[in-house]
Design an enzyme around this catalytic site. Structure first.
Site, PDB file in Angstrom:
ATOM      1  N   ILE A 471     -12.681   3.046  14.230  1.00  0.00           N
ATOM      2  CA  ILE A 471     -12.419   2.576  15.597  1.00  0.00           C
ATOM      3  C   ILE A 471     -11.847   1.152  15.558  1.00  0.00           C
ATOM      4  O   ILE A 471     -11.945   0.404  16.525  1.00  0.00           O
ATOM      5  CB  ILE A 471     -13.694   2.640  16.469  1.00  0.00           C
ATOM      6  N   ILE A 638     -19.531  -7.337   0.166  1.00  0.00           N
ATOM      7  CA  ILE A 638     -18.400  -7.228   1.090  1.00  0.00           C
ATOM      8  C   ILE A 638     -17.331  -6.345   0.432  1.00  0.00           C
ATOM      9  O   ILE A 638     -16.829  -6.660  -0.655  1.00  0.00           O
ATOM     10  CB  ILE A 638     -17.830  -8.623   1.410  1.00  0.00           C
ATOM     11  N   PRO A 641     -12.871  -8.497   1.941  1.00  0.00           N
ATOM     12  CA  PRO A 641     -13.062  -9.776   2.659  1.00  0.00           C
ATOM     13  C   PRO A 641     -12.117  -9.945   3.848  1.00  0.00           C
ATOM     14  O   PRO A 641     -12.464 -10.617   4.817  1.00  0.00           O
ATOM     15  CB  PRO A 641     -12.768 -10.821   1.574  1.00  0.00           C
ATOM     16  N   GLN A 647     -13.857  -8.229  11.346  1.00  0.00           N
ATOM     17  CA  GLN A 647     -15.002  -7.701  12.082  1.00  0.00           C
ATOM     18  C   GLN A 647     -15.819  -8.849  12.675  1.00  0.00           C
ATOM     19  O   GLN A 647     -16.264  -8.784  13.821  1.00  0.00           O
ATOM     20  CB  GLN A 647     -15.911  -6.910  11.130  1.00  0.00           C
ATOM     21  N   GLU A 714     -21.761  -5.218  13.959  1.00  0.00           N
ATOM     22  CA  GLU A 714     -22.506  -5.849  15.056  1.00  0.00           C
ATOM     23  C   GLU A 714     -22.831  -7.329  14.808  1.00  0.00           C
ATOM     24  O   GLU A 714     -22.877  -8.114  15.743  1.00  0.00           O
ATOM     25  CB  GLU A 714     -23.837  -5.138  15.357  1.00  0.00           C
TER      26      GLU A 714
END
Lengths: 753, 173
Positions: A471, A638, A641, A647, A714
């Site tokens: 998404i 990660i 990167p 994000q 998030e």
């Protein structure tokens, strides 16, 4: 010399679906061409509660080009029972069923679908559908709804109740330093740039291909099968590209239900696209009230936490979030009590929006911690370090890893926190008040059982596939890198398929679990391919790899070679040729396993972050600019990167938005969100966003998930709004406890400085 | 209901000629069709996005005679004779426009839905020749919303192209 670019896990390659996105070739849900397509336009109801008395559609039907008007009066059969309408992430309750009967449950509820040969005709005819209603009393005022606050007996299965410790009431009463504050969060709507849309392809044999805007194609497939009594094998849901979602696409939205209903009734292909206004008639981040009371010794040692919250839900479903647990987990404090309930309003059911629960609850808790630090006269960063906990204080468990201390340190260093002066209003520059604020972020590091397939062709081309979604989160890229990492193939030889319900099973894209989960599944599948390759290679005549174990070889640059002697090896294509293999195809499932399940019981798994914010406030005008942000994130390994940074940037922008802009405003007389468009529902524009620095602190954690990945979707938003609010206090001396902090709240003299 | 036959739409369509991505198109269009819907639904040029249909988000930005415009706010019939460039027309064959490459290199998008509008808008901005500093780019790209929050990367991408064209102002921000 090895000049091959490393493209495996940890390398900052460009997003692999980027070319399709910058050339306009990426097709989203409403963009798949279908011959003979019909267009459906949704008619929204005008009242918040009651029933439809008359629905007049003859004028609409008279418009040339209109094929059908669907409403509760003529809709085809759908399943009777609620359980058939429940999607896999539905909260307890009775799901909304569009056009089911004459009942109106919320303002903007779809009451008809006008289907026509062209979009323009459908849109015009939809304006001609007239309804009359019998209005029942409603309430959309969340403050009034507190009178109906309750705890449902059947909880949402993702809900974690707070666990109390010590005696928070007595400790709070006895605390020499204390704060008590009430916080409010306005309703927010996800508003992804792409509006919810579905293109339903009628395949002629009764089966359907559905291009849908969703975060979970298998969730939509199973939902449609339940609603329409179809076999799941006759429905294929595709979402190869999703124009953002942030949670709004976790549950199937009503446009897919309506489009499928129309396609089945008319036996033709149908497209339905919501308007931007209609994007305010389904899920939203719940409105929230939170009461935080904190006590400390004079030296700043926290002694009491009382954390209580209410979030909004609808009258027909009980949506719940984890709001109060975060602060109780994060701080060393012997006495803590949490309490949570929900309150119903007459809107659509609230739903998960980026970092559900934590974005609300950790933000307010971190605003309260700032207040307590000031009450104790201690620097807010020092205060957090003083009350730092190495363990999960609420559950009494260790973390698989927690590099929050390092995040504080690296973030503070990059930001220049040591140059801060403590007193509010002490850092004026020109006509602007400057404020520096800090806050902590926290989210779960989750893992969800996921399957993936891998298919290696004789020419060395690899395809990996899973019914996962991308998404904007980078799933295509994550899967590519997990495959490249295992089989040592260049990106050009790897194709990723996702966004298709017919692919191996994957969960909905949400909760920040996708990279860790699908990454592990792809790695397993590719490892299985690697084992088969090695076994075939070992059997080759005069094989340099005869007898070599998986640990003794390395897959790199399209070759399998001995680790100790890289010159001794064979090309993968050579192995395929020699063994006469056309294709190696496998499917594997990554699950937590027994050791993982034991670990999950015994240890907490979380991401953490430290956010530092500079604001500049023009006091005369009340204008706030967030001029600098440093977000230092501890999120395990990660994968990429570059996309990982994006994000976090996105989370920070949405956090700034939460702090300063976003608010769905209700006119309670009509029970309707009035600012239901992009002009009046404010989100940041480019000029609102200044310098943002993202730091990933080193946090090796092989235990948290198979790849050591914790997820990033998030964590970027959690705490960011608190850091902004705390910086505004530092700049102005005003504590604004209702988000968003709009100009009116800052220039209001009744708010005591 | 399965026997409903397609009904031809008997409204008066108007003949117009548009040059779309270099190709002359003679079209017959009803007067209420927006340029955006024409591109997306009739020309299968779905690179131009619909994000609001009200000129509020910029996802539908295309170049009309070299100037950036919200195609959702333009009725197609009002553009008779115009030259339209959409995201599909920016690259020359396999050779990407420098903005497209810069957007990829700077990860100036996530979901990609606002991206064609951002790139067309940036192209229009370069044509205008007004933006020469980061602040000016931020200001003049503010008609294009990005809900994924890629703004800083978008500015980096545009600045890189400005720099390569020598349009940057020294000692800027």
């Amino acid at each position: 010399m090895n000049v091959l670019q490393n493209v495996g896990i940890g390398s900052a390659i460009n997003r692999v679906d980027g070319l399709q996105k910058v050339t306009g070739r990426a097709r989203y849900a409403a963009e798949h061409p279908v011959p003979g397509l019909l267009h459906g336009v949704i008619v929204s109801g005008a009242i918040p509660k009651g029933r439809i008395v008359t629905l007049e559609d003859s004028e609409a039907r008279a418009v040339p080009g209109v094929v059908e008007v669907l409403s509760h009066k003529n809709r085809p059969h759908v399943a009777w029972f609620d359980r058939s309408h429940k999607d896999m992430v539905a909260p307890p309750g009775s799901p909304f069923k569009a056009l089911y009967d004459d009942k109106i449950l919320f303002s903007g509820q779809p009451i008809a679908l006008v289907i026509a040969e062209s979009f323009e005709v459908a849109r015009y005819a939809a304006s001609l559908v007239r309804a009359s209603y019998e209005v029942e009393p409603h309430n959309t005022d969340f403050h009034k709804a507190q009178a109906e606050r309750f705890m449902p007996s059947k909880k949402r299965d993702t809900y974690h109740p707070p666990k109390n410790r010590g005696d928070a009431d007595a400790a709070f009463a006895a605390a020499p330093v204390k704060v008590s504050a009430e916080y409010h969060l306005a309703t927010e709507h996800h508003n992804p740039m792409e509006m919810h849309a579905s293109t339903v392809v009628w395949e002629g044999d009764g089966s359907l291909t559905v291009f849908d805007k969703t975060q979970g194609p298998q969730n939509v497939r199973d939902y449609l099968a339940g609603v329409f009594g179809m076999s799941a094998s006759t429905i294929r849901v595709m979402n190869p590209f999703v124009g953002g979602a942030f949670g709004s696409g976790l549950r199937p939205q009503y446009q897919v239900y309506l489009a499928v209903m129309a396609a089945r009734m008319l036996q033709r292909s149908v497209r339905v696209v919501m308007t931007r206004q209609q994007m305010f008639t389904h899920g939203h981040r719940p409105e929230a009230l939170q009461s935080v009371q904190l006590g400390a010794e004079r030296d700043g040692t926290m002694t009491a936490i009382r954390n209580s919250a209410t979030t909004s839900t609808s009258r027909y479903e009980n949506n719940m979030e984890d709001v109060v647990i975060w602060g109780m987990m994060n701080y060393a404090c012997e006495n803590a009590a949490g309490e949570y309930a929900i309150a119903p309003v007459d809107t659509a059911t609230s739903t998960d929006m980026r970092a559900p629960g934590a974005a609300t609850g950790m933000t307010f808790f971190e605003m309260a911690v700032d207040e307590l630090a000031y009450a104790a006269g201690i620097d807010p960063l020092e205060f957090r370090l003083k009350n730092y906990s190495e363990t999960d204080q609420m559950n009494g468990t260790p973390f698989t890893s927690k590099a929050l201390r390092e995040a504080y340190a690296e973030g503070a260093e990059a930001f220049g926190w040591s140059r801060r002066s403590q007193a509010p209003r002490s850092m004026k520059e020109g006509r602007e008040l400057v404020g520096w604020g800090v806050a902590t972020g926290m989210w779960d590091a989750m893992f969800s059982k996921t399957s993936a397939s891998a298919r290696l062709s004789a020419n060395g081309h690899l395809e990996v596939a899973s019914a996962a979604s991308d998404i904007g989160t980078g799933t295509y890229t994550v899967m590519t890198q997990a495959a490249a990492d295992t089989l040592g193939l260049p990106v050009e030889q790897i194709a990723v398929r996702l966004g298709d319900s017919s692919l191996p099973k994957a969960p909905v894209e949400g909760g920040s679990w996708m990279a860790a989960s699908v990454g592990a599944a792809v790695q397993l599948a590719c490892r299985s391919v690697a084992e088969k390759l090695l076994s075939a290679a070992a059997k080759m005549q005069n094989s340099p790899l005869a007898g070599a174990s998986m640990e003794a070889v390395r897959f790199s640059g399209g070759r399998i070679a001995l680790r100790d002697d890289p010159a001794r090896g064979v090309a993968i294509t050579e192995v395929m040729r020699a063994s006469g293999t056309d294709v190696i195809a496998v499917e594997e499932t990554a699950s937590a396993g027994i050791s993982g399940m034991i670990s999950q019981m015994r240890k907490s798994r979380n991401t953490h972050s430290a956010i530092f914010v500079e604001v500049r406030v023009d006091e005369e005008l009340g204008v706030v600019r967030v001029t600098r942000v440093v977000n230092a994130v501890a999120a395990g390994r990660i994968i990429n990167p570059k996309t990982a940074r994006s994000q976090i940037l996105g989370g920070v922008v949405m956090g700034i938005s939460m702090a300063l802009h976003e608010e769905s405003m209700t006119d309670h007389r009509y029970g309707r969100f009035m600012n239901h468009n992009y002009a009046e529902y404010h989100v940041p524009v480019n000029a609102d966003i200044h310098d943002i620095q993202v730091i990933f602190v080193d946090e090796p954690d092989p235990e948290v998930t198979p790849l050591g990945v914790k997820g990033l979707g998030e964590i970027g938003i959690v705490g960011t709004a608190a850091a902004v609010a705390n910086a505004i206090f530092h700049a102005t001396g005003k504590r604004v406890r209702a988000l968003p902090i709009t100009i009116d709240k800052l220039v209001d003299d009744t708010v005591a400085p | 209901m399965s026997d409903v036959a397609p009904i031809s739409i008997a409204f008066a369509a108007m003949p117009i000629t548009l040059t779309i991505n270099g190709h002359e198109r003679r079209l017959s269009v009803e007067p209420w069709v927006t340029l955006l819907d024409l591109l997306r639904e009739r020309e299968d040029l779905t690179g131009s996005k619909k994000g609001c249909d009200h000129g509020q988000c910029g996802a539908c930005t295309v170049l009309v005679d070299g100037r950036r415009m919200n195609s959702c706010l333009k009725l197609a019939v009002s553009l008779d004779g115009a030259s339209i460039t959409t995201i599909e027309g920016l690259a020359e064959g396999d050779r990407l426009d420098p903005l497209q490459q810069a957007f990829m290199d700077h990860d100036a998008f996530q979901c990609g839905y606002c991206t064609p509008g951002q790139i067309c808008s940036a192209k229009g901005l370069l044509n205008e020749g007004r933006a020469r500093t980061r602040d000016e780019v931020r200001e003049m790209m503010s008609g294009n919303l990005c809900r994924c929050g890629a703004y800083t990367n978008i500015v980096d991408a545009v600045m890189q192209v400005l720099e390569s064209r020598g349009q940057i102002k020294e000692a800027a921000e």
